[in-house]
Design a protein around this motif. Structure first.
Motif: not given
Length: 367
Positions: A131-132, A179, A193, A213
């Motif tokens: 993810r971010s 995720a 990512a 995301d």
């Protein structure tokens, strides 16, 4: 400021339990184990989720270095980037690339020469992976590695080697908020990512262009062409090594990189060899091969069943995974030009290489 020296040593490791080649170099005084900051290795497993040769080789090397340094194996894993990739299909050779860093001897000719820096992010929670949060952690670690190498201008960076985390298989059972729900899915998103984080740190992609995301793993037009990202369960953080050619470094090694648009893009490889002073006409001579220290390639098979108009069956073969076909084919293509079969060749090129193509780094000795 003192001049630093970075060197890469290529060492045979024919079996994941055999570190005798590294031990011999250390015992002969050719490598000071205290100067080792990273080791990349190719192992003869299948390179898939159940490939245990990677952890076997990691334990072997960590155990050897722990004994030589007088520390624990866990200490070795915490101070040295240990990154093993499975899969030596076709003619590829199992081997190690050992990266060392120290002070250059007095009177050493100034650079630019091979420069490298290392940094790690803070540990990531399983719900942050892919993810971010991981993207931003990778960007921060890449910037820290740039500073560690003294490479003030990201444009001087030729390559970024990354090890990013995935949860252990048992952690997926009953877990929520991840995720992805499988190890392959977590590997895909973690690599994606981390690669986007590198792209942001190098200035290849503005952070604002990525957004949330949803872009991770899907917007393939975003990314970098100077990175090789591998996901593993044995590190809780993002580990980054940057490589370039720096003015504050001495030595007779340097690095260059290029992009292959597809699996047959031998001209791109030949052009990189020529740029590094090793023209292949049509193959490197023995003396030239002795100057080629390391080759690192990241790529994936074509996303469909066509390669320059011809059909291939890599995606349709139910007996052999597509990436295994890819490694064998790319090892053969590179070997035909270099006359050498030592390539750290890794799949899973999300946001790193063009679809069906690859990115390649070569480390050479000047003379």
């Amino acid at each position: 400021m003192e001049t630093r020296l970075a060197e890469v040593h290529r060492i045979e490791m024919p079996d994941p339990g055999d570190a005798s080649g590294l031990a011999a170099r250390i015992d002969a005084g050719a490598i000071d184990p205290a100067t080792i900051i990273a080791i990349l290795g190719k192992t003869p497993g299948n390179g898939l989720t159940n490939d245990h040769t990677r952890e076997f080789a990691t334990r072997t090397v960590a155990g050897l270095l722990a004994a030589r340094l007088g520390v624990t194996a866990d200490d070795v894993r915490g101070r040295i980037l240990l990154l093993f990739s499975g899969g030596t299909e076709g003619l590829l050779a199992p081997h190690l690339l050992v990266f060392t860093r120290g002070t250059a001897p007095a009177g050493a000719a100034p650079g630019p020469a091979l420069a490298l820096g290392l940094a790690r992010s803070a540990p990531l929670a399983p719900t942050q992976i892919g993810r971010s949060s991981e993207l931003d952690a990778a960007a921060a670690a890449t910037r820290a590695a740039l500073a560690d190498a003294g490479l003030d201008d990201p444009r001087t960076v030729a390559w970024v080697q990354v090890k990013c985390p995935i949860p252990a298989p048992g952690a997926l059972h009953g877990a929520s908020g991840l995720a992805a729900s499988s190890i392959p899915g977590m590997k895909h998103l973690s690599r994606a990512a981390a690669a986007l984080g590198v792209a942001v740190a190098l200035g290849d992609v503005p952070r604002g262009a990525i957004g949330d995301d949803d872009a991770i793993g899907s917007r393939r037009e975003l990314g970098t062409r100077r990175a090789c990202v591998t996901a593993a369960i044995d590190s809780p953080c993002v580990e980054v090594m940057v490589l370039g050619n720096g003015a504050g470094w001495a030595g007779d090694q340097r690095i260059g990189s290029t992009v292959l648009n597809d699996m047959l893009d031998a001209p791109a490889v030949a052009a990189l060899l020529d740029r590094l002073g090793l023209p292949a006409t049509p193959q490197l001579t023995r003396d030239q091969r002795d100057r080629l220290i390391g080759a690192i390639l990241k790529g994936d098979p074509p996303p469909d069943d066509r390669l320059r108009g011809g059909r291939h069956v890599m995606l349709d073969d139910s007996d052999i995974g597509p990436i295994r076909h890819y490694r064998a084919a790319m090892g053969g293509m590179l070997g035909a030009l270099t006359g050498d079969n030592h390539v750290y060749l890794s799949g899973g090129a999300e946001h790193q290489a063009p679809p069906g193509g690859a990115v390649l780094a070569l480390i050479v000795r000047n003379r």
